[in-house]
Every structure is written in structure tokens, then in C-alpha cells.
Design a protein around this motif. Structure first.
Motif, PDB file in Angstrom:
ATOM      1  N   UNK A 132       0.813  -1.360  -0.150  1.00  0.00           N
ATOM      2  CA  UNK A 132       0.056  -0.041   0.142  1.00  0.00           C
ATOM      3  C   UNK A 132       0.961   1.130  -0.070  1.00  0.00           C
ATOM      4  N   UNK A 133       2.003   1.229   0.411  1.00  0.00           N
ATOM      5  CA  UNK A 133       2.671   2.452   1.112  1.00  0.00           C
ATOM      6  C   UNK A 133       3.962   2.583  -0.129  1.00  0.00           C
ATOM      7  N   UNK A 134       4.104   1.564  -1.011  1.00  0.00           N
ATOM      8  CA  UNK A 134       5.032   1.589  -2.041  1.00  0.00           C
ATOM      9  C   UNK A 134       4.903   2.760  -3.037  1.00  0.00           C
ATOM     10  N   UNK A 158       7.210   2.541  -5.615  1.00  0.00           N
ATOM     11  CA  UNK A 158       7.532   1.805  -6.887  1.00  0.00           C
ATOM     12  C   UNK A 158       6.460   1.011  -7.345  1.00  0.00           C
ATOM     13  N   UNK A 159       5.549   0.384  -6.421  1.00  0.00           N
ATOM     14  CA  UNK A 159       4.159  -0.122  -6.795  1.00  0.00           C
ATOM     15  C   UNK A 159       3.495   0.711  -7.602  1.00  0.00           C
ATOM     16  N   UNK A 160       3.260   2.131  -7.099  1.00  0.00           N
ATOM     17  CA  UNK A 160       2.429   2.979  -7.628  1.00  0.00           C
ATOM     18  C   UNK A 160       2.771   3.124  -9.152  1.00  0.00           C
ATOM     19  N   UNK A 161       4.080   3.325  -9.361  1.00  0.00           N
ATOM     20  CA  UNK A 161       4.677   3.345 -10.729  1.00  0.00           C
ATOM     21  C   UNK A 161       4.346   2.310 -11.524  1.00  0.00           C
ATOM     22  N   UNK A 162       4.283   1.005 -10.969  1.00  0.00           N
ATOM     23  CA  UNK A 162       4.303  -0.077 -12.058  1.00  0.00           C
ATOM     24  C   UNK A 162       2.846  -0.399 -12.347  1.00  0.00           C
ATOM     25  N   UNK A 163       1.826  -0.274 -11.241  1.00  0.00           N
ATOM     26  CA  UNK A 163       0.549  -0.826 -11.324  1.00  0.00           C
ATOM     27  C   UNK A 163      -0.531   0.275 -11.537  1.00  0.00           C
ATOM     28  N   UNK A 164      -1.432   0.065 -12.187  1.00  0.00           N
ATOM     29  CA  UNK A 164      -2.510   1.268 -12.357  1.00  0.00           C
ATOM     30  C   UNK A 164      -3.504   1.357 -11.147  1.00  0.00           C
ATOM     31  N   UNK A 165      -4.019   2.176 -10.513  1.00  0.00           N
ATOM     32  CA  UNK A 165      -4.876   2.347  -9.302  1.00  0.00           C
ATOM     33  C   UNK A 165      -5.835   1.407  -9.387  1.00  0.00           C
TER      34      UNK A 165
END
Length: 450
Positions: free
Chosen positions: A406-408, A410-417
Motif C-alpha cells: 500500500x505504501x510503496x 515503486x508499486x504505484x509506478x508499476x501498477x494502475x490504481x
């Protein structure tokens, strides 16, 4: 890699096929779909088929997510699912002649539904293409064959000898021979489904095997192959009278099941950008390593998505517990294998066999590209064992992994909301309800599903 037949040609050449399974992967990697009678198959293939968007966002029990915006708030609307480029493949584990058609979800206007895990990987691959780069990917999958008819899990008796050997059999020819009938049928089925199954070995647990897939410059097909292999192996094992499981750790006293990937990256001229002519690899390799390490804590929920996934992360058991890398070192999360500089690559060793291959490769390749774009060096390669060393530790509980995801950034850049939010809601719901199950009930749940 063979060119898939058009569905109409496949059906023409296979008049024995009686039904079609139109199937998509949900966030947990579960096959969700419909059975279509052969005489109506052409219409469904050409026009697509409709599922609620929420079907790709069910929990591991197949239940809707509580308070999901895809269900009551939106009226549980449908998306439309079209065939992937895979085309129809045979289903060798059923008595009824059947074909499987992999499909993925779109909106009615033709745009991808970004909560579909296959589209998550497609977005990452498109980012590589935009930079003139192509990832080359191979996967290694470990699984157990298991006699689950009694109160305790056991290795099945050998069909050849009738003997049950409940012991480790690392690289044992005897173990391969003992289950040759099943393994030969598995290879034949892989050929029929165009899954590039290469080398198989017996592994460190009783009835445990590892299959290596041939490397290919098509990350999406590599994910398709891994997903279809899991579906195939589970189905085919049941037709032989036992279970096959990719569960992270079916036996507490034996090795867990991993799913590793080896990958390199080619430029527009076909050159490996990780190769600098020497054993250390290029700066681009090091940037990709840094990206993978930075994203690793946030990605742990993808690499270990279930309640029992964390049983595998035991120091000294070849499952990494720290975000570290090294050359030729299987105690680290990232291993740079020796060999020809032209084949310089990263082996990513964190994920369990219970993962969704599409999310897994999206997370790994997305993190590597993130590192290439950021251009930062990694921490130095370690020497010796990573277990017990003073290194950044990975989340080793399900709850910690959920919060790290939830806090990453990097994950926010890789995956769509759309995908991040639905995956988080799925895992939080499973975490809540899993507390009501005993270890034995959890084992029964996961044995055949993941």
C-alpha cells in the motif's frame, strides 16, 4: 515457439472437440470462465463474452469483495473479454474432448480494463517497447505431487513399484523414473499446448519437481506459459489419481515451492544491455538490480500473496529473507549467474509457486525498468551467506506485506490504481477471514487452488 492457429482453423482441424472453456486469470491467478458448447463457440470467440468486472477481483474462496466499488456501488457491471493471441489449446486432463481459450478483459469502448492482471503485464511490456527494449524471460516452477486422501499429506506411491518414498530426492533419477508415466504425459500435454517445458529435475522434497521453461523474448507468452502450466499440472495430476500443488510449503519439514525467473534485456539491435563483456555486467544491469531491490519490500505481497506463503521464508532453506544481491549466490534474493557475458542476466528468487504469474512478471520487470530509468547504483554485492547478515529484511508476515504494498511508490509506478486498490481489498479481506481457519483448513483451501 509455434504460431497459434486461428480459432476457426483449430476447430476445423479438431472435430472431436465438444466444448470450449473461455477462461481468464483473476488477481489470485484462479481460472475464471465459462463452458461454451461447440456449436456456439464461433459466435462467442468473434464477439467476445461478458463477465462482471468483479469476477477478476474475487477472494480465494471465490467470493465478492466486501464493499467493492465494482459490485453494488456500480451495479456489478460487465466488461467484455476477447481472446488473447494464444488461441485455442487442448485440455488434455479431461475425458470430454475440450479446448481452452485464454481471454482478457476490456471496456465496451475497446480500452483495456486495467484491473486485469494480464493487462498489468502488458503495460510494463509496452513501457519497454517505448524505450526500444525487449525483456527476455525464462521461468522455473517447483511443485509437489501429493497423495491427499488421508489425514496427512504424503508422496503418492510410485505407479512403477508401488513403493512410497517419503524422503528428499535431490536430482534423483529414481524419482524421475518412479513417476515417468505422469511426467511423460505432462511433457506431451505441454507440447500440445505450446508450453516450452525444457529440463525437469526432482527437488529437495518428497515428490517435488522443478520444471524449467525455455527463455523467450516474449514476456507475455512466458507468463501465459507459467499460468497454463499450473492449470495443466493440477488438472493432469488429478486424472492420474493424486494432487499437484504449487502451494508455497505443503510440508513444514521440507523445502517450499518457488517460482524463479531469469531475465535479460535486449536493445533494438538485439544486444543484451546487461552485457559489458566481463563477469560484473554493465551499468544497466546494476541499475536494474537497484530497481528490483528498491521495489522488493512493496512487491512482497505479489511474491507471497497468501496466508501460508510466509511459511516458506525460513533462514537456510533457499528462500531469501533479505533484499540483497550477489554473483553466483543462491542465498540472496537476486543472483547473477556465471557464464557467457552475452547471456548475462538476473535471477529473481523471491516468489513462491503460489503466485499469479502475470502480476509476478509485471512486478519484476516493472521494477527493473524503474531502476534503469532512475539510473541509480545498488548497494554492493554481498559475499557469503545472506542469512543472518545485517541486510534490509523483507516483510515476513502477510499483514506487513499488505501495508508495504500500500505504501510503496515503486508499486504505484508499476501498477494502475484500479489494480492496486482491488488487490489490496482482496488481500485485506482474505487476511480477515483467514483468521477463522485452522492450519489444516488453510492447507485444504490452498492445496488445489494456488
Amino acid at each position: 515457439m509455434t504460431t497459434p492457429q486461428a480459432p476457426a482453423d483449430f476447430l476445423h482441424d479438431n472435430p472431436q472437440i465438444k466444448s470450449i472453456r473461455m477462461v481468464a486469470a483473476d488477481l489470485n491467478g484462479q481460472a475464471r470462465g465459462k463452458r461454451v458448447a461447440r456449436r456456439f463457440a464461433t459466435k462467442a470467440i468473434e464477439n467476445g463474452t461478458r463477465f462482471p468486472y468483479s469476477v477478476l477481483n474475487l477472494d480465494i474462496w471465490g467470493e465478492d469483495i466486501d464493499d467493492s466499488p465494482l459490485v453494488f456501488e456500480a451495479g456489478d457491471p460487465d466488461g467484455i473479454l476477447y481472446p488473447t493471441s494464444r488461441g485455442l489449446v487442448p485440455v488434455p486432463w479431461l475425458d470430454t474432448p475440450t479446448a481452452l481459450l485464454p481471454i482478457w478483459m476490456f471496456h465496451d469502448d475497446g480500452t483495456p480494463y486495467l484491473g486485469d492482471p494480464r493487462h498489468a503485464l502488458a503495460r510494463v511490456v509496452d513501457r519497454y517497447k517505448a524505450r526500444g527494449l525487449t525483456p527476455v524471460v525464462a521461468t522455473e516452477l517447483e511443485f509437489y505431487i501429493i497423495d491427499d486422501r488421508g489425514r496427512e499429506l504424503r508422496v503418492p506411491p510410485s505407479p512403477r513399484s508401488g513403493i512410497r518414498r517419503q524422503q528428499a530426492e535431490i536430482l534423483a533419477l529414481r524419482q524421475l523414473d518412479a513417476f515417468d508415466t505422469f511426467l511423460t504425459a505432462l511433457y506431451d500435454a505441454c507440447d500440445a499446448m505450446d508450453i516450452p517445458a525444457d529440463t525437469m529435475i526432482s527437488e529437495a522434497g518428497p515428490g517435488q519437481f522443478e520444471i524449467n521453461m525455455d527463455h523467450q523474448a516474449d514476456a507475455m507468452k512466458a507468463a501465459d506459459d507459467a499460468w497454463l502450466f499450473k492449470v495443466l499440472t493440477r488438472g493432469l495430476a488429478r486424472s492420474h489419481g493424486f494432487a499437484a500443488s504449487f502451494m508455497a510449503k505443503p510440508y513444514p519439514d521440507y523445502a517450499g515451492n518457488g517460482l524463479h525467473t531469469h531475465f535479460s534485456v535486449l536493445d533494438a539491435d538485439g544486444n543484451n544491455v546487461f552485457d559489458n563483456g566481463g563477469p560484473e555486467g554493465s551499468e544497466t544491469l546494476h541499475h536494474a538490480i537497484a530497481g528490483c531491490l528498491n521495489a522488493m519490500p512493496g512487491s512482497m505481497l505479489i511474491f507471497a500473496p497468501h496466508a501460508t506463503s510466509y511459511d516458506r521464508f525460513v533462514p537456510g532453506a533457499h528462500a531469501p529473507t533479505a533484499a540483497a544481491w550477489a554473483y553466483e549466490n543462491r542465498t540472496t534474493a537476486l543472483r547473477i549467474p556465471a557464464g557467457s557475458p552475452q547471456a548475462r542476466r538476473i535471477e529473481h528468487r523471491v516468489a513462491g509457486g503460489d503466485i499469479n504469474p502475470y502480476l509476478f512478471l509485471a512486478a519484476v520487470l516493472g521494477a527493473a525498468l524503474d531502476g534503469i530509468e532512475q539510473g541509480q547504483p545498488p548497494a554492493p554485492a554481498i559475499q557469503g551467506s545472506a542469512y543472518g547478515a545485517d541486510l534490509p529484511q523483507l516483510p515476513l508476515t502477510w499483514a506487513e506485506a499488505i501495508e508495504a504494498f500500500d505504501a510503496s511508490p515503486e508499486i504505484a509506478r508499476i501498477f494502475a490504481p484500479e489494480l492496486r486498490d482491488t488487490f489490496l481489498a482482496t488481500k485485506r479481506q482474505e487476511l480477515h477471514y483467514m483468521a477463522e481457519l485452522s492450519p489444516e483448513e488453510q492447507q485444504e483451501l490452498y492445496l488445489d487452488t494456488v
